[in-house]
Motif scaffolding. Structure first.
Motif, PDB file in Angstrom:
ATOM      1  N   ARG A 211     -16.646  -2.510 -12.443  1.00 34.14           N
ATOM      2  CA  ARG A 211     -15.830  -3.700 -12.709  1.00 34.14           C
ATOM      3  C   ARG A 211     -14.366  -3.531 -12.337  1.00 34.14           C
ATOM      4  O   ARG A 211     -13.621  -4.501 -12.259  1.00 34.14           O
ATOM      5  N   HIS A 212     -13.945  -2.287 -12.084  1.00 34.82           N
ATOM      6  CA  HIS A 212     -12.506  -2.013 -11.958  1.00 34.82           C
ATOM      7  C   HIS A 212     -11.919  -2.532 -10.651  1.00 34.82           C
ATOM      8  O   HIS A 212     -12.573  -2.499  -9.613  1.00 34.82           O
ATOM      9  N   VAL A 213     -10.670  -2.986 -10.756  1.00 34.58           N
ATOM     10  CA  VAL A 213      -9.991  -3.585  -9.607  1.00 34.58           C
ATOM     11  C   VAL A 213      -8.631  -2.936  -9.407  1.00 34.58           C
ATOM     12  O   VAL A 213      -8.123  -2.254 -10.291  1.00 34.58           O
ATOM     13  N   LYS A 214      -8.050  -3.152  -8.223  1.00 35.67           N
ATOM     14  CA  LYS A 214      -6.642  -2.763  -8.019  1.00 35.67           C
ATOM     15  C   LYS A 214      -5.944  -3.826  -7.192  1.00 35.67           C
ATOM     16  O   LYS A 214      -6.575  -4.568  -6.430  1.00 35.67           O
ATOM     17  N   LEU A 215      -4.624  -3.886  -7.393  1.00 31.87           N
ATOM     18  CA  LEU A 215      -3.783  -4.871  -6.714  1.00 31.87           C
ATOM     19  C   LEU A 215      -3.168  -4.201  -5.493  1.00 31.87           C
ATOM     20  O   LEU A 215      -2.596  -3.117  -5.593  1.00 31.87           O
ATOM     21  N   LEU A 216      -3.281  -4.844  -4.325  1.00 29.95           N
ATOM     22  CA  LEU A 216      -2.687  -4.271  -3.119  1.00 29.95           C
ATOM     23  C   LEU A 216      -1.163  -4.452  -3.113  1.00 29.95           C
ATOM     24  O   LEU A 216      -0.609  -5.225  -3.896  1.00 29.95           O
ATOM     25  N   ALA A 217      -0.516  -3.745  -2.186  1.00 33.92           N
ATOM     26  CA  ALA A 217       0.962  -3.708  -2.136  1.00 33.92           C
ATOM     27  C   ALA A 217       1.570  -5.061  -1.804  1.00 33.92           C
ATOM     28  O   ALA A 217       2.767  -5.270  -2.035  1.00 33.92           O
ATOM     29  N   ASP A 218       0.769  -6.009  -1.262  1.00 36.47           N
ATOM     30  CA  ASP A 218       1.317  -7.351  -0.994  1.00 36.47           C
ATOM     31  C   ASP A 218       1.579  -8.121  -2.284  1.00 36.47           C
ATOM     32  O   ASP A 218       2.136  -9.226  -2.266  1.00 36.47           O
ATOM     33  N   GLY A 219       1.170  -7.548  -3.416  1.00 34.26           N
ATOM     34  CA  GLY A 219       1.434  -8.182  -4.711  1.00 34.26           C
ATOM     35  C   GLY A 219       0.450  -9.276  -5.099  1.00 34.26           C
ATOM     36  O   GLY A 219       0.553  -9.834  -6.198  1.00 34.26           O
ATOM     37  N   TRP A 220      -0.526  -9.588  -4.221  1.00 35.83           N
ATOM     38  CA  TRP A 220      -1.488 -10.657  -4.506  1.00 35.83           C
ATOM     39  C   TRP A 220      -2.936 -10.207  -4.415  1.00 35.83           C
ATOM     40  O   TRP A 220      -3.724 -10.468  -5.320  1.00 35.83           O
ATOM     41  N   THR A 221      -3.272  -9.560  -3.291  1.00 38.52           N
ATOM     42  CA  THR A 221      -4.682  -9.297  -2.999  1.00 38.52           C
ATOM     43  C   THR A 221      -5.278  -8.342  -4.019  1.00 38.52           C
ATOM     44  O   THR A 221      -4.791  -7.214  -4.187  1.00 38.52           O
ATOM     45  N   VAL A 222      -6.334  -8.777  -4.692  1.00 39.29           N
ATOM     46  CA  VAL A 222      -7.022  -7.942  -5.682  1.00 39.29           C
ATOM     47  C   VAL A 222      -8.324  -7.467  -5.049  1.00 39.29           C
ATOM     48  O   VAL A 222      -9.089  -8.282  -4.520  1.00 39.29           O
ATOM     49  N   VAL A 223      -8.557  -6.148  -5.062  1.00 37.06           N
ATOM     50  CA  VAL A 223      -9.780  -5.589  -4.473  1.00 37.06           C
ATOM     51  C   VAL A 223     -10.530  -4.764  -5.515  1.00 37.06           C
ATOM     52  O   VAL A 223      -9.959  -4.358  -6.526  1.00 37.06           O
TER      53      VAL A 223
END
Ligand code: MF3
Ligand code: CO
Ligand code: CO
Length: 260
Positions: A211-223
């Motif tokens: 279930r875990h996610v991370k936020l990319l450096a663009d400040g928006w994209t969640v992967v």
């Protein structure tokens, strides 16, 4: 701000905004093909929302978001920014549309499988869509938000997938994201009790892996942290005396027959 109850006049405006948001997903479907870029899809939606619907694309400049729609491909969970990436056969894409019409928001998203889609992408997308409707089935006066979250979580986890916890559904109206927060996991009988005139979204994000996610450096994209596939579907809902009205239902859409 507490949870707002929409007056009959406001409910009518929410119906209009919801129908317009749904119409954007209907319009864009034939354009989702191998070779198209997500930026091209953004431009088509933007022109349609502004010129045909005479509405406002809510994401554009929302807290600095740079585009008019969100496009989330494969392991992108949500809030993907349209760009020059070309879609390829087998990609799984979520398009998330929010429009403002006459001051009110309609918010809805769906998955598209480019070409056929892998067996895993098809299954994940189907379970994510069913889980949205499992949540919607809970909506009626007197039910709680925990009933919705629990129903979604149980449905998804019983099928070997996981539910993202960091992002949730939300109250919606003259404000894009208002109270309450609608979690896609939880315990029955807990949390805010539903009343006629409430409007909120349900928008479960379902992962094939963890279930875990991370936020990319663009400040928006969640992967997804493990880069496994993710799928999401979203509707805007109105709580009625009888139960629920789906404000963003599309003409192509069938309410799934769900196991009891
Ligand atoms: N439409 C998304 C939601 O369902 C929010 C997008 S916010 C944006 O709540 F800024 F990324 F567009
Ligand atoms: Co939403
Ligand atoms: Co949305």
């Amino acid at each position: 701000m507490a949870v707002t109850i929409k007056t009959p006049g406001e409910q009518q405006k929410m119906r209009v905004a919801g129908r317009l948001a749904a119409s954007v997903l209907e319009m864009i479907e034939p354009h989702v093909r191998p070779g198209v870029t997500t930026e091209e899809l953004n431009e088509i939606c933007h022109r349609y929302i502004v010129d045909e619907l005479e509405a406002v694309p809510a994401p554009l400049n929302y807290n600095g978001f740079p585009k008019s729609i969100c496009t989330s491909v494969n392991h992108v969970v949500c809030h993907g920014i349209p760009g020059n990436k070309r879609l390829r056969r087998g990609d799984a894409l979520n398009i998330d549309i929010t429009v403002i019409k006459d001051g009110f928001h309609g918010d809805t998203s769906r998955m598209f499988l480019v070409g056929e889609g892998s067996i895993q992408a098809r299954r994940l997308s189907e379970v994510a869509r069913e889980s949205l409707f499992v949540g919607i089935e809970q909506v009626r006066p007197g039910a709680t938000l925990g009933d919705i979250g629990h129903a979604i979580q149980s449905y998804v986890e019983a099928r070997g997938f996981s539910v993202v916890r960091e992002y949730c559904g939300h109250g919606i109206g003259q404000v894009f994201h208002e109270e309450p927060q609608v979690l896609h996991y939880g315990d029955p009988g807990t949390g805010t009790r539903l009343e006629p005139g409430m409007c909120f979204t349900i928008e479960p994000m379902v992962n094939a892996g963890k279930r875990h996610v991370k936020l990319l450096a663009d400040g928006w994209t969640v992967v997804t942290k493990d880069h496994a596939l993710s799928a999401q579907w979203e509707h805007t809902l109105l709580v009625t005396d009888e139960g629920v009205e789906i404000l963003t239902l599309r003409s192509d859409e069938q309410i799934p027959q769900l196991p009891a």
